[in-house]
Design a protein around this motif. Sequence first.
Motif, mmCIF file in Angstrom:
data_model
loop_
_atom_site.group_PDB
_atom_site.id
_atom_site.type_symbol
_atom_site.label_atom_id
_atom_site.label_comp_id
_atom_site.label_asym_id
_atom_site.label_seq_id
_atom_site.Cartn_x
_atom_site.Cartn_y
_atom_site.Cartn_z
ATOM 1 N N ASP A 57 30.995 0.762 -1.218
ATOM 2 C CA ASP A 57 31.880 0.616 -0.008
ATOM 3 C C ASP A 57 33.217 -0.385 -0.245
ATOM 4 O O ASP A 57 34.318 0.266 0.096
ATOM 5 C CB ASP A 57 31.292 0.216 1.304
ATOM 6 N N HIS A 74 24.682 -1.514 4.015
ATOM 7 C CA HIS A 74 25.941 -1.275 3.628
ATOM 8 C C HIS A 74 26.648 -2.731 4.553
ATOM 9 O O HIS A 74 25.956 -2.823 5.686
ATOM 10 C CB HIS A 74 26.152 -0.174 4.495
ATOM 11 N N CYS A 132 33.459 2.853 6.875
ATOM 12 C CA CYS A 132 31.873 2.874 6.062
ATOM 13 C C CYS A 132 30.647 2.415 6.863
ATOM 14 O O CYS A 132 31.142 1.758 8.087
ATOM 15 C CB CYS A 132 32.020 1.984 4.923
#
Length: 170
Positions: free
Chosen positions: A155, A150, A112
């Motif tokens: 995620d 992120h 991710c």
Amino acid sequence: MKAIVVYSSRTGNTKLVAEAMASALPAGTPCVSVKEVPADLASYDVVFMGFWADQGNADKAAQAVLKEITNEKVALFCTLGVPPVSPHAQETVEAAAKLLPNGQTPVGYFKCQGKVDPKIIEMMYKMFPEGHAHGKSPERDARHAQAASHPDENDLANAKAFVEEVVAKL
Ligand SMILES: Cc1cc2nc3c(=O)[nH]c(=O)nc-3n(C[C@H](O)[C@H](O)[C@H](O)COP(=O)(O)O)c2cc1C
């Protein structure tokens, strides 16, 4: 099933993912940094090994641990600046997998995006001219901006789902 999560994290992104993964495993499952790898690592049924991407491979601290993992079942996870669907992301996890000492094929990969340290971005922009692959450009700025949020809730939910899939296959 005895599982362990081991991670290397410089700025916290991979640690967040590691902790989400551990929360999807049985209570008491260890979640440790590469500095705290237990001596009995080989006794675990599965190792979830996480790292941050550093120049297209696992970061150096994670590389040292990867080279010592003799467990048959290893799941690899990483956070990186690029989107997880990009070829660079796949090449990065495959480069890391090659470090496993017994040629184990990982039971799964999870990737991710993770925000890139602004100090590193600034350094790269100073080091490389505009137009260079690592230099400042609208595309590069856009990617850093995209990575900046992120790992996010989605995620972390995907990381937990990944763990559940791996465990179901064991
Ligand atoms: C020195 C350095 C090298 C990096 N190299 C890459 C790379 O090759 N590919 C990539 O996608 N991201 C790269 N990144 C971005 C990090 O892998 C990413 O921000 C990661 O989420 C950081 O994780 P951490 O917070 O757990 O340390 C690099 C970051 C640093 C500081």
